[in-house]
Design an enzyme around this catalytic site. Sequence first.
Site, short mmCIF file in Angstrom:
data_model
loop_
_atom_site.label_atom_id
_atom_site.label_comp_id
_atom_site.label_asym_id
_atom_site.label_seq_id
_atom_site.Cartn_x
_atom_site.Cartn_y
_atom_site.Cartn_z
N PRO A 101 0.83 -1.20 0.00
CG PRO A 101 -0.68 -1.50 1.76
CD PRO A 101 0.58 -2.07 1.15
CB ALA A 104 -0.05 2.41 3.97
N GLY A 105 2.82 3.81 5.56
CA GLY A 105 3.81 3.51 6.61
C GLY A 105 4.46 2.16 6.42
N GLY A 107 6.75 1.42 3.88
CA GLY A 107 8.03 1.50 3.19
C GLY A 107 7.93 1.25 1.69
CB ALA A 110 12.39 2.11 1.47
CB ALA A 111 9.70 -1.93 -0.92
CG ASP A 152 11.05 3.38 6.32
OD1 ASP A 152 11.10 3.17 7.54
OD2 ASP A 152 10.12 4.01 5.78
C1 MEV Z 1 8.94 6.28 8.82
O1 MEV Z 1 8.74 4.94 8.41
C2 MEV Z 1 9.48 6.34 10.20
C3 MEV Z 1 9.78 7.73 10.75
O2 MEV Z 1 10.44 7.50 12.00
C4 MEV Z 1 10.66 8.54 9.84
C5 MEV Z 1 12.08 7.99 9.73
O3 MEV Z 1 12.53 7.24 10.59
O4 MEV Z 1 12.74 8.38 8.76
C6 MEV Z 1 8.51 8.51 11.04
#
Ligand code: MEV
Length: 319
Positions: A101, A104-105, A107, A110-111, A152
């Site tokens: 997704p 959505a946090g 990654g 980055a992936a 990430d």
């Molecule tokens: C993002 O996945 C996590 C944060 O801590 C930002 C980061 O570490 O770069 C919010």
Amino acid sequence: MPSVSATAPAKIILLGEHAVVYGQPAIALPVSDVRARAAITANPLGKPEEIEIISKRVHLRTFLSDLTPDHALPRLFDRFRLECGIPKLPAMAITISSDIPIAAGMGSGAAVSVALLKALGLFVGVTFSISQLASMAFESEKAYHGNPSGIDNTVIAYESPIFFKRDEPVNFFSILSEFTLVIANSGIPAKTIETVSAVRKRYEENPQVIAALHEQIGKLVEKARQYLEYGALTKLGETCNQNHSLLQELGVSTPLLDELVTAARLAGAYGAKLTGGGGGGNIIALVDENKVSTVEQALLEAGAVQVFSTRIRKISQNV
Ligand code: MEV
């Protein structure tokens, strides 16, 4: 035509997001059943550096040279050319796809970067170490996030649970008891760049208060590592709950994320918290195998637009 492809997993941050930007530790886990893919086909008729990039999901069909230099992809390619010592890459067509997704946090950016770097390495016949991959992918993270900690790109490149501290060598740990994470998407895009800069603003306005919150988060992360190593899942769940409260105090949760977290706990999760940048995106709930469907159902009823679960396996690092 020669063609190569590679993949990279999604990730979740178990504990420690935001504080990790300020040097506190954080724990991140790969989510291997959800992945990004990059496939590269040579274009023998094209000129060097004629690099076409297609990603249907984000409606992108472009030549690399048409992207602005501050875009994540040109930054990634600049670093790649430098690292492998090939100043002009052969013509190629790259197709990017992903089940992760977006915003959505998990990654997603980055992936894609790691999958692309692995595929590019195969394409030009250069083998990179995992730490090289992680460090190259950091280049594009800077374009996505502004001031990323590097967690990430690191967890995704290693595809292993990590205990991460900014600018320190990556640390691995054992997981004694298996557990399941239910991941629920709020349907509101996570605004990592905005929440990271909002926390920065609060930090500048009130350094002692915010630094104290970061330190408390760092202590929870240290405890959580031990709970993972001892298989103390109830305790681990409690630290997730406490971490969520501290993230609320940092101002990165939302009413919907809070509702999802509460629903998961009431349905029997050991603990639940937002994961990643916040402001939207996903929550995670730490659950026992026999509670997975109850917790998933409760999350859907509480407003999640998508839920899925991933099993976190035992791992022994023999340390
Ligand atoms: C993002 O996945 C996590 C944060 O801590 C930002 C980061 O570490 O770069 C919010």
